[in-house]
Design an enzyme around this catalytic site. Structure first.
Site, PDB file in Angstrom:
ATOM      1  N   ALA A 154       8.470 -10.075   1.567  1.00  0.00           N
ATOM      2  CA  ALA A 154       7.630  -8.883   1.457  1.00  0.00           C
ATOM      3  C   ALA A 154       6.305  -9.157   2.157  1.00  0.00           C
ATOM      4  O   ALA A 154       5.986 -10.289   2.511  1.00  0.00           O
ATOM      5  CB  ALA A 154       7.398  -8.516  -0.007  1.00  0.00           C
ATOM      6  N   LYS A 155       5.539  -8.126   2.368  1.00  0.00           N
ATOM      7  CA  LYS A 155       4.192  -8.267   2.916  1.00  0.00           C
ATOM      8  C   LYS A 155       3.407  -7.020   2.558  1.00  0.00           C
ATOM      9  O   LYS A 155       3.973  -5.929   2.378  1.00  0.00           O
ATOM     10  CB  LYS A 155       4.225  -8.427   4.442  1.00  0.00           C
ATOM     11  CG  LYS A 155       3.054  -9.231   4.976  1.00  0.00           C
ATOM     12  CD  LYS A 155       3.192 -10.708   4.612  1.00  0.00           C
ATOM     13  CE  LYS A 155       2.113 -11.533   5.274  1.00  0.00           C
ATOM     14  NZ  LYS A 155       2.295 -12.970   4.992  1.00  0.00           N
TER      15      LYS A 155
END
Length: 435
Positions: A123-124
């Protein structure tokens, strides 16, 4: 251990829609993904599944500024994959953050976790803002509102943020507190990169740079080179660059160049890295006018004759226009995406060993995993134990990737993607697709 091919129908596949510029971070990642998918003979359906983010969230972040104005910022969170476990990835604050960049970074996190065998997906997150123009109270308001907007996304068993560009342990403390206040319990495991007093891990700040050096030493060993007899250039002197430079310096390497936003600093006889770190700390974390070296440009630093080049600044620093001028024997990618996809073939033809970002800078997420484990069990390790376990996991990951590169006669970057994608695809095949 070499990957086992998945039992899918081999086919020629194309991603639907127009082809993006290969200079964008997301397309650079996709070029490498396509190659690995071809090696693994993934069919088009599996290719589409693994290349598509699970969730893409865009939120508005209205806050009251110190002068009483209301200003609205835009925030992002992309969960690329959660097949191996809860998603994991940093939050960056920058004026040029955009969804395309966050998507690419989330994808990289998926493969990075898989390469080092950490049970997380990728994720980011990011907020489009200029933290240099914001007060501490304004940053806190942005962070808390962003976190409040993500309460259904974040969670110790769902999605676990961490620091990234222009964010730090204080911002992670605000994330943890906001989540905990809404959950009505203290939940330290919801975020990593926290202050130690709030459940952070020893060795976390130095972890990414330490991981870069561990795999660099492994690469030097494969080339029959000793660290005390090599020259090193490091682009970027933030946390990753300065730690990498200092640890290589402690190994006896000659650090001939370092750089930051004020330019590059070169000394053919070697730079005193502890002195450079002291100077930077005393000058607002800048090397401007550093007396121990002569001023050069960041571009000139990249093209210096050296044994090891560690690009630890931003994306796309080595590209089609300058790849032919790179003279290093090893490039160890401290930053995310410092080499564009269209530069890979040039570097390969020159015989340069590129230790890719999804392997080289995975030390940060590895120790983030250690922090999460420690928070979950309520028992914390010494820094010596953290470093020892980090070095072991990074060296094992290098050996795994190197073995794949030899088996398929491909580059380390290609091998890292093959290894990672095979792990995620095989896990997905065994789990099945819920319908």
């Amino acid at each position: 251990m070499a990957p086992q091919k998945n039992h899918y129908n081999a086919s020629i596949y194309k991603e639907p829609g127009p082809k993006l510029s290969t200079e964008t971070p997301f397309e650079s990642m996709m070029e490498r993904f396509r190659f690995a998918a071809d090696v693994l003979e993934l069919d088009e359906g599996m290719f589409q599944y693994l290349s598509s983010p699970v969730k893409q969230i865009i939120v508005s972040i209205p806050i009251i500024m110190d002068d009483g104005r209301i200003e609205v910022f835009e925030g992002y969170r992309v969960i690329h994959d959660n097949v191996l476990g809860p998603s994991k990835g940093g939050i960056r604050y920058a004026p040029d953050v955009n969804l395309d960049e966050v998507k690419a970074l989330a994808s990289w996190m998926t493969w990075k976790c898989a390469v080092v065998n950490v049970p997380f997906g990728g994720a980011k997150g990011g907020v489009r803002c200029d933290p240099n123009k914001l007060s501490k109270t304004e940053l806190e308001r942005i962070t808390r509102r962003y976190t409040a907007n993500m309460l259904d996304i974040f969670g110790p068993d769902k999605d676990i943020p961490a620091p990234d560009m222009n964010t730090n342990e204080q911002i992670m403390a605000w994330v943890m507190d906001t989540y905990s206040m809404n959950a009505q319990r203290t939940e330290t495991a919801v975020v990593t990169g926290k202050p130690i007093i709030l459940g952070g891990s020893q060795g976390r700040k130095e972890a990414t740079g330490r991981g870069v050096v561990t795999v660099t030493l492994a690469g030097l060993n494969k080339l029959g080179m000793m660290p005390n007899n090599v020259t090193v250039a490091v682009q970027g002197f933030g946390n990753v660059g300065s730690v990498s430079a200092n640890l290589m310096y402690e190994q006896g390497a000659k650090i001939i160049a370092i750089s930051d936003v004020t330019g590059g600093y070169y000394n053919e006889n070697g730079i005193d890295i502890p002195e450079a770190i002291r100077y930077s700390k005393e000058n607002n974390n800048l090397l401007k006018d550093f007396p121990g070296a002569e001023l050069i440009s960041n571009n000139e630093l990249l093209e210096l004759e050296c044994d090891v080049l560690i690009p630890a600044a931003k994306e796309d620093q080595i590209n089609r226009s300058n790849a032919g001028n790179i003279q290093a024997k090893i490039i160890s990618e401290g930053a995310n995406g410092p080499v564009t996809a269209n530069a890979d073939a040039v570097l390969e033809e020159k015989g340069i060993m590129v230790i890719p970002d999804i392997l080289a800078n995975a030390g940060g997420v590895t120790v983030s995993y250690f922090e999460w484990v420690q928070d979950r069990q309520g028992y914390f390790w010494t820094e010596e134990r953290v470093n020892r376990r980090l070095n072991r996991m990074m060296r094992n990951a290098f050996d795994n990737v190197y073995g794949v590169s030899e088996e398929f006669r491909i580059t380390l970057r290609q091998a890292a993607y093959v290894y990672a994608i095979d792990k995620v695809a095989t896990t997905l095949e065994m789990r099945g697709i819920y319908a």
